[in-house]
Design an enzyme around this catalytic site. Sequence first.
Site, PDB file in Angstrom:
ATOM      1  N   LEU A   1     -46.009  23.502  26.715  1.00  0.00           N
ATOM      2  CA  LEU A   1     -46.365  24.671  25.909  1.00  0.00           C
ATOM      3  C   LEU A   1     -45.234  24.930  24.930  1.00  0.00           C
ATOM      4  O   LEU A   1     -44.066  24.961  25.316  1.00  0.00           O
ATOM      5  CB  LEU A   1     -46.575  25.897  26.802  1.00  0.00           C
ATOM      6  CG  LEU A   1     -46.881  27.224  26.092  1.00  0.00           C
ATOM      7  CD1 LEU A   1     -48.182  27.138  25.308  1.00  0.00           C
ATOM      8  CD2 LEU A   1     -46.944  28.373  27.099  1.00  0.00           C
TER       9      LEU A   1
ATOM     10  N   VAL B   1     -41.424  23.288  28.440  1.00  0.00           N
ATOM     11  CA  VAL B   1     -41.389  24.119  27.245  1.00  0.00           C
ATOM     12  C   VAL B   1     -40.967  23.248  26.075  1.00  0.00           C
ATOM     13  O   VAL B   1     -39.939  22.572  26.136  1.00  0.00           O
ATOM     14  CB  VAL B   1     -40.409  25.293  27.419  1.00  0.00           C
ATOM     15  CG1 VAL B   1     -40.365  26.137  26.153  1.00  0.00           C
ATOM     16  CG2 VAL B   1     -40.805  26.150  28.615  1.00  0.00           C
ATOM     17  N   LYS B   2     -41.771  23.276  25.028  1.00  0.00           N
ATOM     18  CA  LYS B   2     -41.495  22.441  23.847  1.00  0.00           C
ATOM     19  C   LYS B   2     -40.556  23.177  22.893  1.00  0.00           C
ATOM     20  O   LYS B   2     -40.844  24.299  22.469  1.00  0.00           O
ATOM     21  CB  LYS B   2     -42.789  22.073  23.126  1.00  0.00           C
ATOM     22  CG  LYS B   2     -43.670  21.129  23.919  1.00  0.00           C
ATOM     23  CD  LYS B   2     -44.992  20.837  23.218  1.00  0.00           C
ATOM     24  CE  LYS B   2     -44.833  19.855  22.115  1.00  0.00           C
ATOM     25  NZ  LYS B   2     -46.154  19.436  21.558  1.00  0.00           N
ATOM     26  N   ILE B   3     -39.441  22.520  22.570  1.00  0.00           N
ATOM     27  CA  ILE B   3     -38.443  23.077  21.653  1.00  0.00           C
ATOM     28  C   ILE B   3     -38.176  22.038  20.573  1.00  0.00           C
ATOM     29  O   ILE B   3     -37.940  20.870  20.886  1.00  0.00           O
ATOM     30  CB  ILE B   3     -37.136  23.408  22.396  1.00  0.00           C
ATOM     31  CG1 ILE B   3     -37.388  24.467  23.478  1.00  0.00           C
ATOM     32  CG2 ILE B   3     -36.061  23.887  21.419  1.00  0.00           C
ATOM     33  CD1 ILE B   3     -36.166  24.791  24.324  1.00  0.00           C
TER      34      ILE B   3
END
Length: 953
Positions: free
Chosen positions: A116, A147-149
Amino acid sequence: MTANATTVANPLQALATLHQSPWLDFIRRSFVLDGTLAKLVREGDIRGVTSNPAIFQKAMGEGTEYDAQMRDVLSTSILSPGALYEKLAVTDIQAAAAALAPVYEDSKGRDGFVSLEVSPYLARDTHGTTHEAARLWADVARPNLMVKIPATPQGVPAIRQSIAAGINVNVTLIFSLAAYRDVVEAWLCGLEELKAKGGDISRVASVASFFVSRIDAKIDAEIDRRIKAGDKQAPALAALRGKVAIANAKMAYVYWQEIMQTPRWKALEAAGAQTQRLLWASTGTKDKAYSDVLYVDSLIGPQTVNTLPPATMDAFRDHGRVHETLTTGVNDARTVMDQAEQLGLNLEGVTATLLDEGVRSFADAFDALLGSVAAKQATLMGEKLTSLKAHLPDELAKAVDSGMEDWRHAGTLRRIWAKDATVWTGGPEANWLNWLDVVDERRANLAELEAFQAEVKARGFRQVLLMGMGGSSLGPEVLAMTFGKHEGFGHLYVLDSTDPQQVAAFEKKIDPHHALFIVASKSGSTLEPNIMLAYFQDLAKRALKDRAASHFVAITDPGSKLEAHAKQEGFWKIFSGDPKIGGRYSVLSNFGLVPAAASGIPLRLFIDDALRGVRLCDASVPPAINPGVRLGIIMGVAAKQFGRDKLSIIATPQIMDFGAWLEQLVAESTGKLGRGIIPIDDETLGGPRRYGQDRLFIYLRLATEHRHEQDEAIATLIDAGHPVVTITLHSKRQIAQEFFRWEMATAVAGAILGIDPFDQPDVEASKVETRKLTEAYEKTGALPPETPFAQCGPLAFFADAANAAALKGAGSDAAAVLKAHFDRVKPGDYVGLLAYIERNRDTLEWIQHTRLHVRDAKTVATAAEFGPRFLHSTGQAYKGGPNTGVFLQITADDARDLPVPGSNYTFGVVKAAQARGDFDVLAERGRRALRVHIRGSLKDGLAALAKALHAAL
């Protein structure tokens, strides 16, 4: 087929034999709920899922599969579209995580992840990204979340901090080897920090998403351009088509292999750390000349992931070839990279461009996603929301659309919500933006106001008298006029005049024994509320003796003189204002809510309606469907680019007093530096020919009022090509939504005009001049003498030297003087009638009749204002805005005067000083202004003035 190539019934499943994990780049609620995802997982086709804004936009923006949850959430919560999207997305991510949980368990936390993304708006914000990553991790609360960064320079520190916090991270938007090196360093540092503080590094997973096909799309386009241009290196260039992206990826894998042999990694591995796998992203083939599985076939190798869009997944399942290609042809890959550099294909520049484009593309997709959610939310909420419909001429409509796209692209609204003063002038604006948060703050502390309301009702007050000026009075006046008296509560009266006749009229309505007195002043030092307080406090003390203070409430900013006075006198209640909210933006703070409570307005229902307005104007709502931003851009563009700077406010009767509040907000906020929007309130509609090309019409329409004649008149204006914005309210309480919409719209219009919408320098100038005159009176017992330049019966005319010179030769005939004055009116001007007389039914009728006569004779906008209240409202625009106003100030002898307790001067003296101070500043600003003073009977004088005006026009 090469010797080590493998053809199997399902190549997707065979990837596991080479230790590569296929992940699906797709998510949709129906895809999860109908068992399709679970089936793919169970059969071994996929071992993870990734999402992005574009994927969610297609899912949420189409069909009705999310409607049920939206309705359920919105029935109990008042959310922004951004918060609503998150609830929907988290539900989907949690469901996908459950479907992938068996893979996660079987692989001991190596696979089975669902990703996400943090908000793409935060791609250049380290702190914001770190905070949101932690929040999403907590909200989803699933161990197999990633978690997409993004791998921006600002995102890299957030990656390190998130890994160090034990958060699984999918690093996205990696295009270059240099960026990948930075990502690896951040990953290693994060693990080391987590290990140093005793964290469990064995459960922290990460992938580095290295984008592939987009590089070829850019490089191939440049190759084709140069070949078409006749580049002499065309053969060498052509040989590199479709090869650079794969070569770039192979070099990244070589670097990964080197890292895996370092002592630094070996130490972490010994402590249980997982490797950060390279994940091949953007693997759908964009050039039809290439194999549709080129970027899967060519990048198969151990300890990697390939995330495939559905079409590519299906194609690879059908005809993919499973053999280890990532570790072969490495020397050829180096040669491709060297040749690309020698041929000047500028891979470094291309990857930098792709990063910027990727950030922009994800933000655009997020805009589209949130726009879809906001549109669906508005549809589902229906009549719980006010609506806006704009009928604009084509050129204006195109300019407005362009303005909204500029604001969307630049993220300007997000900067407003971040309280960034550079949206306006880069000055002190950030110190005045707490109106953005005050509804949430007051809702969280509503118990204080509800307790006050209950006490007011218990004490049985029959009248509530609010004393204030400008922002402290106009908002409460809207509430009083719109909602009327509530059962069990006293009638709310609002006094905002120093006219002694008007003060006396209010005194007659008040029984001190049964009255609650509220004095409202932000600064606590404003002249008008202070002398009103002095008068009515004296009245109450004479009637109530030592019980008087228990009938008084103060609303003021902390530390003010009024606060000190209220404490000293023992007032029943003191409510604090917020020093970071200006008066005209304060209606949804205590300055509006305390009078609302005292008058019996249902507070929770009212503030919830206000909150709906706040949420739909939120930073997450793109400009095109953001109620406040859209309106503000219409206003700003109409005024700045098309000269439509007269905002004509038309309202159906039950909500018509809203215009008086709106006048102040717009005029005082935008009218300065020779620019501005001039609001024209309560000007009875005429036919289209009565209006020039300088108007923008606002029609505030209460749907429950059947005003067919107004609707028809507005339709006639639209048919004639005038720009009209119709705002429909479905209940009177929705005025609370409109308060916030207009605050946001005015701030937006101010940004377009390039001014600070939160200061009021020319209001201050009038206060200074008034103070000089009252101080002179205190010393001498009289105001400085003045001599009329013309006199006719009860009418005496005054002007400064410049205006008197312009009217020279008109003679002493009143009609001739007025004709000379109004002959100065030009197309695009407006006329302001500024009457320092009692505001009652008779004078209101007189000023309305007069303004319409002027409008119809001159085809210009007319403002009809009563002093001194307009000094804290439209007075700012008249002095500081565009020099297009022609003013007739009207003063009169007072039939009676009232003393100001504790002062030498009277209310009449204060009013006279305010009128003269007002006129002096108008003259100083070079305005076309004339003052007429009525001697003797006000009724007879107004009749004589009306007769002279008719003759003059």
